[in-house]
Write a protein that holds these residues in place. Structure first.
Motif, PDB file in Angstrom:
ATOM      1  N   VAL A  64       3.948   2.899   9.646  1.00 13.85           N
ATOM      2  CA  VAL A  64       3.464   1.528   9.915  1.00 13.85           C
ATOM      3  C   VAL A  64       1.957   1.490   9.663  1.00 13.85           C
ATOM      4  O   VAL A  64       1.421   0.497   9.175  1.00 13.85           O
ATOM      5  N   HIS A  65       1.309   2.607   9.988  1.00 15.25           N
ATOM      6  CA  HIS A  65      -0.092   2.807   9.602  1.00 15.25           C
ATOM      7  C   HIS A  65      -0.155   3.959   8.601  1.00 15.25           C
ATOM      8  O   HIS A  65       0.397   5.038   8.850  1.00 15.25           O
ATOM      9  N   GLY A  66      -0.825   3.727   7.484  1.00 14.54           N
ATOM     10  CA  GLY A  66      -0.788   4.692   6.387  1.00 14.54           C
ATOM     11  C   GLY A  66      -1.566   5.969   6.631  1.00 14.54           C
ATOM     12  O   GLY A  66      -1.357   6.968   5.932  1.00 14.54           O
ATOM     13  N   ASP A  67      -2.482   5.968   7.605  1.00 10.77           N
ATOM     14  CA  ASP A  67      -3.264   7.178   7.894  1.00 10.77           C
ATOM     15  C   ASP A  67      -2.678   7.939   9.083  1.00 10.77           C
ATOM     16  O   ASP A  67      -3.379   8.698   9.742  1.00 10.77           O
ATOM     17  N   GLU A  68      -1.375   7.732   9.332  1.00  5.68           N
ATOM     18  CA  GLU A  68      -0.662   8.431  10.400  1.00  5.68           C
ATOM     19  C   GLU A  68       0.570   9.059   9.753  1.00  5.68           C
ATOM     20  O   GLU A  68       1.448   8.346   9.273  1.00  5.68           O
ATOM     21  N   TYR A  69       0.619  10.388   9.723  1.00 11.34           N
ATOM     22  CA  TYR A  69       1.496  11.068   8.771  1.00 11.34           C
ATOM     23  C   TYR A  69       2.771  11.684   9.355  1.00 11.34           C
ATOM     24  O   TYR A  69       3.733  11.907   8.627  1.00 11.34           O
ATOM     25  N   LYS A 106      -4.456   4.936   4.415  1.00 10.70           N
ATOM     26  CA  LYS A 106      -5.321   4.033   5.187  1.00 10.70           C
ATOM     27  C   LYS A 106      -4.524   3.272   6.236  1.00 10.70           C
ATOM     28  O   LYS A 106      -3.326   3.085   6.108  1.00 10.70           O
ATOM     29  N   ARG A 107      -5.239   2.812   7.247  1.00 11.99           N
ATOM     30  CA  ARG A 107      -4.607   1.994   8.279  1.00 11.99           C
ATOM     31  C   ARG A 107      -4.276   0.601   7.760  1.00 11.99           C
ATOM     32  O   ARG A 107      -3.178   0.078   7.970  1.00 11.99           O
ATOM     33  N   MET A 108      -5.229   0.003   7.063  1.00 13.86           N
ATOM     34  CA  MET A 108      -5.054  -1.358   6.596  1.00 13.86           C
ATOM     35  C   MET A 108      -4.356  -1.351   5.239  1.00 13.86           C
ATOM     36  O   MET A 108      -4.617  -0.503   4.386  1.00 13.86           O
ATOM     37  N   ILE A 150       7.100   5.805  15.204  1.00 14.44           N
ATOM     38  CA  ILE A 150       6.271   7.022  15.267  1.00 14.44           C
ATOM     39  C   ILE A 150       4.884   6.714  14.708  1.00 14.44           C
ATOM     40  O   ILE A 150       4.731   6.429  13.515  1.00 14.44           O
ATOM     41  N   HIS A 151       3.890   6.791  15.563  1.00 15.46           N
ATOM     42  CA  HIS A 151       2.487   6.622  15.178  1.00 15.46           C
ATOM     43  C   HIS A 151       1.705   7.887  15.490  1.00 15.46           C
ATOM     44  O   HIS A 151       2.178   8.785  16.199  1.00 15.46           O
ATOM     45  N   ALA A 152       0.469   7.951  14.984  1.00 21.49           N
ATOM     46  CA  ALA A 152      -0.556   8.865  15.477  1.00 21.49           C
ATOM     47  C   ALA A 152      -1.803   7.993  15.634  1.00 21.49           C
ATOM     48  O   ALA A 152      -1.735   6.778  15.465  1.00 21.49           O
ATOM     49  N   ALA A 153      -2.930   8.597  15.940  1.00 24.37           N
ATOM     50  CA  ALA A 153      -4.094   7.765  16.237  1.00 24.37           C
ATOM     51  C   ALA A 153      -4.962   7.490  15.011  1.00 24.37           C
ATOM     52  O   ALA A 153      -6.066   6.970  15.139  1.00 24.37           O
TER      53      ALA A 153
END
Ligand SMILES: [Zn+2]
Length: 345
Positions: A64-69, A106-108, A150-153
């Motif tokens: 969902v956020h690209g910088d969280e792997y 990236k996040r955005m 599933i996210h990370a920060a």
């Protein structure tokens, strides 16, 4: 004279999948994205549908956020490995929900500059993320009972390895969500209300009556070895807890403890906001015990090097849930979040 018919807002996303077909389908959602040189171009969002014997319907999402792997790896691996013959129920797996952001790390989203997790419930006539969010809200969340995201920060922070869930009024939903988090088996589970939570995937799921947990399994823009181990185990743990595959959830922790610690961030006192632009020097890692009034870090003014650094203090005691690591911060950025033991009923 007849009244003009205004078409209901329908999704512009299309696909070749059948949500009800038995077995495993691995494919793509096609989000139209006209561009120079590609009038009918589509962005292909990975999705797998696995239908087994009768059982619960569950959505697993990563990226969902690209910088969280961690979620991107764990959800895709499960989609490749899972044998539909061993499954009771339906799984929908989306390992890279915001694919353009995932490819950019990236996040955005680089197409429209939006954070997908601030776009729900979306808009079928909106920008890329809004169109995709509308499809997820109307076509995916309506087909599941449980959502595990599933996210990370991300690049800016690192999180104590944790699930998170919202405060919900319904006692039965609250109890079932705690059980879902316990089966997931991260070291920590955090109940929170957040800074801007109404447009997230979890909030959209809750509006649809879907049991929802999210997670924070790493950060600092890298793949966490332990976070990925927890993520991969967690997806199977959740299925085991729901009786979708054989076995019991394994919730043993790396420190020898047997279960998840329930925590909370009740209001906004747990959030540290940068008082000025500057270079932030954090003093603690995620998971560290801290006290109210304790020094959390220093804000340095690189261009005014003779000026003394500005101290930032914790406003509440507990443990560091989110530790900052981005270096440069802007006034109003969050430079830490403190969680405390869950005290609710
Ligand atoms: Zn995230």
């Amino acid at each position: 004279m007849s009244t003009p018919v205004v078409a209901a807002a329908r999704s512009r996303v299309f696909h070749e999948l059948d949500f009800d077909r038995p077995g495993k389908q691995i494919g793509y959602l096609r989000v139209p994205q006209s561009r120079d040189g590609g009038a009918w171009s589509t962005i292909e969002i990975p999705i797998a549908i696995v239908n087994g014997a009768p059982g619960p319907a569950v959505l697993f999402t990563g990226g969902v956020h690209g910088d969280e792997y961690e979620g991107q790896i764990a959800v895709a691996r499960l989609a490749r490995e899972l044998d539909p013959q061993s499954l009771r129920g339906r799984l929908i797996l989306m390992p890279a929900v915001d694919l353009p952001a995932a490819l950019a790390g990236k996040r955005m989203c680089p197409i429209d500059g939006r954070d997908f997790n601030r776009c729900l419930p979306g808009d079928p006539r909106g920008s890329f993320c809004q169109v995709l969010a509308h499809f997820v809200d109307t076509e995916i969340l309506t087909r599941v009972e449980i959502s595990v995201d599933i996210h990370a920060a991300g690049n800016a922070m690192e999180a104590a390895l944790s699930t998170n869930m919202h405060y919900v009024d319904d006692a039965d939903i609250l109890r079932r969500t705690f059980t879902l988090a316990e089966h997931f088996g991260a070291p920590w589970n955090v109940v929170f209300s957040g800074v801007d939570e109404t447009s997230t995937l979890a909030a959209a799921a809750e509006r649809r009556g879907v049991l929802a947990i999210s997670s924070e399994l790493g950060g600092y823009g890298r793949v966490s070895v332990e976070g990925l181990r927890i993520a991969e185990r967690a997806l199977r743990n959740v299925m085991k807890g729901l009786g979708m595959i054989d076995g019991a959830p394994d919730t043993s922790q790396i420190d020898g403890s047997a279960a998840t610690r329930h925590m909370e961030v009740p209001g906004h006192d747990g959030y540290l906001f940068a008082p000025s632009d500057g270079l932030y020097e954090p003093l603690h890692l995620s998971g560290a015990p801290v006290e109210a009034g304790q020094l959390a870090g220093w804000l340095h003014f690189v261009e005014e090097w003779a000026r003394a650094p500005q101290p930032v203090e914790y406003r509440t005691g507990g443990f560091v849930w989110m530790a900052p690591g981005s270096g440069r911060v802007k006034k109003g950025d969050v430079v830490g979040v403190v969680m405390r033991p869950y005290a609710g009923g």
